[in-house]
Scaffold this motif. Sequence first.
Motif, PDB file in Angstrom:
ATOM      1  N   ALA A 269      -1.241  12.378  -9.710  1.00  0.00           N
ATOM      2  CA  ALA A 269      -0.093  11.493  -9.544  1.00  0.00           C
ATOM      3  C   ALA A 269      -0.500  10.255  -8.738  1.00  0.00           C
ATOM      4  N   PHE A 270      -1.338  10.456  -7.715  1.00  0.00           N
ATOM      5  CA  PHE A 270      -1.849   9.331  -6.934  1.00  0.00           C
ATOM      6  C   PHE A 270      -2.681   8.414  -7.827  1.00  0.00           C
ATOM      7  N   ASP A 271      -3.551   9.007  -8.656  1.00  0.00           N
ATOM      8  CA  ASP A 271      -4.359   8.201  -9.568  1.00  0.00           C
ATOM      9  C   ASP A 271      -3.474   7.453 -10.559  1.00  0.00           C
TER      10      ASP A 271
ATOM     11  N   LEU B  54       8.422   0.428  -1.149  1.00  0.00           N
ATOM     12  CA  LEU B  54       7.032   0.009  -1.360  1.00  0.00           C
ATOM     13  C   LEU B  54       6.135   0.382  -0.188  1.00  0.00           C
ATOM     14  N   TYR B  55       6.725   0.555   1.009  1.00  0.00           N
ATOM     15  CA  TYR B  55       5.915   0.907   2.176  1.00  0.00           C
ATOM     16  C   TYR B  55       5.497   2.371   2.181  1.00  0.00           C
ATOM     17  N   GLU B  56       5.920   3.129   1.197  1.00  0.00           N
ATOM     18  CA  GLU B  56       5.485   4.520   1.033  1.00  0.00           C
ATOM     19  C   GLU B  56       4.392   4.636  -0.022  1.00  0.00           C
ATOM     20  N   LEU B  57       3.960   3.514  -0.582  1.00  0.00           N
ATOM     21  CA  LEU B  57       2.939   3.499  -1.627  1.00  0.00           C
ATOM     22  C   LEU B  57       1.570   3.138  -1.048  1.00  0.00           C
ATOM     23  N   PRO B  58       0.481   3.432  -1.782  1.00  0.00           N
ATOM     24  CA  PRO B  58      -0.844   2.971  -1.343  1.00  0.00           C
ATOM     25  C   PRO B  58      -0.861   1.459  -1.182  1.00  0.00           C
ATOM     26  N   TYR B  59      -1.673   0.964  -0.263  1.00  0.00           N
ATOM     27  CA  TYR B  59      -1.689  -0.456   0.070  1.00  0.00           C
ATOM     28  C   TYR B  59      -1.875  -1.358  -1.147  1.00  0.00           C
ATOM     29  N   THR B  60      -2.873  -1.066  -2.001  1.00  0.00           N
ATOM     30  CA  THR B  60      -3.160  -1.961  -3.120  1.00  0.00           C
ATOM     31  C   THR B  60      -2.010  -2.013  -4.118  1.00  0.00           C
ATOM     32  N   VAL B  61      -1.249  -0.920  -4.242  1.00  0.00           N
ATOM     33  CA  VAL B  61      -0.085  -0.910  -5.128  1.00  0.00           C
ATOM     34  C   VAL B  61       1.078  -1.639  -4.463  1.00  0.00           C
ATOM     35  N   ALA B  62       1.285  -1.353  -3.181  1.00  0.00           N
ATOM     36  CA  ALA B  62       2.390  -1.979  -2.444  1.00  0.00           C
ATOM     37  C   ALA B  62       2.237  -3.488  -2.373  1.00  0.00           C
ATOM     38  N   GLU B  63       0.995  -3.972  -2.339  1.00  0.00           N
ATOM     39  CA  GLU B  63       0.740  -5.411  -2.223  1.00  0.00           C
ATOM     40  C   GLU B  63       1.372  -6.167  -3.390  1.00  0.00           C
ATOM     41  N   GLY B  64       1.258  -5.611  -4.603  1.00  0.00           N
ATOM     42  CA  GLY B  64       1.862  -6.258  -5.764  1.00  0.00           C
ATOM     43  C   GLY B  64       3.376  -6.292  -5.692  1.00  0.00           C
ATOM     44  N   PHE B  65       3.980  -5.189  -5.229  1.00  0.00           N
ATOM     45  CA  PHE B  65       5.432  -5.154  -5.090  1.00  0.00           C
ATOM     46  C   PHE B  65       5.907  -6.115  -4.004  1.00  0.00           C
TER      47      PHE B  65
ATOM     48  N   PRO C   4       0.217   1.524   8.611  1.00  0.00           N
ATOM     49  CA  PRO C   4      -0.016   2.967   8.687  1.00  0.00           C
ATOM     50  C   PRO C   4      -0.513   3.591   7.382  1.00  0.00           C
ATOM     51  N   ARG C   5      -0.294   2.935   6.239  1.00  0.00           N
ATOM     52  CA  ARG C   5      -0.711   3.470   4.941  1.00  0.00           C
ATOM     53  C   ARG C   5      -2.122   3.022   4.549  1.00  0.00           C
ATOM     54  N   MET C   6      -2.708   2.125   5.307  1.00  0.00           N
ATOM     55  CA  MET C   6      -4.005   1.567   4.939  1.00  0.00           C
ATOM     56  C   MET C   6      -5.142   2.461   5.398  1.00  0.00           C
ATOM     57  N   THR C   7      -6.197   2.542   4.566  1.00  0.00           N
ATOM     58  CA  THR C   7      -7.397   3.255   4.976  1.00  0.00           C
ATOM     59  C   THR C   7      -8.175   2.395   5.965  1.00  0.00           C
ATOM     60  N   ARG C   8      -9.135   3.005   6.649  1.00  0.00           N
ATOM     61  CA  ARG C   8      -9.942   2.244   7.599  1.00  0.00           C
ATOM     62  C   ARG C   8     -10.700   1.117   6.898  1.00  0.00           C
ATOM     63  N   LEU C   9     -11.259   1.404   5.716  1.00  0.00           N
ATOM     64  CA  LEU C   9     -12.030   0.376   5.027  1.00  0.00           C
ATOM     65  C   LEU C   9     -11.138  -0.763   4.554  1.00  0.00           C
TER      66      LEU C   9
END
Length: 479
Positions: free
Chosen positions: A138-140, A195-206, A223-228
């Motif tokens: 589902a994440f993918d 949108l703030y509950e989604l992965p960063y790269t997906v949320a960015e588009g929204f 808080p949803r962003m990975t370290r990288l």
Amino acid sequence: MDSYGDLVAADDVLLFVNAAITSTGQREFHSDAGEQRLSLDFLHAYMLGNYRDLYAGVLALDINDYNAVLIIRRLLETTGEATADQRRSEGRLIAARLATLPPQRVYGLFDALRRARVNNRRSRAIMRDWLSARQDLAFDAVKYRSGLKRALRHAHLVPATEELGTFVFAPLARPRYETPLLETWRRAHYEQAALYELPYTVAEGFAAKHGIPRAVFLERIAPRMTRLETLRLQESAHKRGSTELRADLAGMPLTRLATYVLSLPVEDRRRRRTELTHALESAADRVAGSHRRSWGKVTAVLDDSFSAFGSVHKRRRPLAVALACHYLLAALAGDYTGLWTSGRTDALLTYPYGPTPLGRRILDALDTSPSRLVIVSDGWDNAPPGLAAEVLRIWRTRLDPERRTSIVHLNPVYDAAGFDVRRLSTTVPTAGIRDAEDLPALAELAQFAEGRTGLAELITYMDARAARTMSEHHQERAR
């Protein structure tokens, strides 16, 4: 294969391994992207055509992701040329390596196979097994929906659930999803909060769709962003002169952390000296692990000349590798001395500048009487030219023929014209290096480049690495 043939084969394999560790087909300081890709493509074709088993076995070594994907693709494209035993062995190696690759790389590989019309039974099985092993499809489906959709179509695979299939192929067809992440994605089309509950790269588009100010979005999505992801944004912010993010350095990989440190202005590094030094030393200690302080007396010659800038595509990458190696060797050594080609003594404030007096620095290093000498450089010795090779030749043949001092040259830059990393001397082994984290393994691999061990020993080493890789893969899948 006769003894001469063995030596040629071993040399060919090591040459290819160096290329597969260092080159990513991008521009380097001394060669452009076209030269890099042309040189690398030739090596891949040569290895596949002459040493298919060894070519596949390289997947178990510490090569970079770019070349791992190229190897897998070429093996799958030429399935018909492999024997049944080769197909079985390659399948295990491919599965183990795919499990370590970032998912975007794997979906990119699957798409390349689709475009190349590679759709044999083995490639479909590999795609099926990789997708079935994903912990959260589902994440993918949310983050890599296009890639997942193309992979399912190409391999003729049925999604695990009807709901997942609907989301992948017609995401807005349902009024509601039972899977929380899929439902969050649907709501994000209409609700900013979702949108703030989604992965960063997906949320960015929204966020762009809803017209949310960048600063507000970054603060709330942090808080949803990975370290990288945080590090990449921090590096980008510094280039723009912005301070909108502050990276969390705890737990960062050593070489990536060194890259971040070098992206900071010198004054910022000086001001944050305690924080940055602690982060680099902690990262180095994690890599050293149980080998900490076990390497005896070590001296390093580290290249911070102008060519250590790298290129616009790999900005300061050679210098970042040298800086990371500096801190790792300090952790591994019982007694450590680091010598920079510039003569600087403050590693944290280093930057690419000036010529490359490797010969002089190697003389200084040998004066410290180390048990190990590690040279980290692109190999362009030019102040004066050729001095490093002469110093190393005399040292090896006249002053230390018993090899009391172990010497290895680690080169982070692929030389497209020479089809290898540039060497300093035939008397000293050279190995390519991509990340400082691979330094202990590469120092081990470099023994084969000295010509004192043959093809049989190299194959034994590669088989052992392959067995360990596949064992770790099976253990991970069993969890």
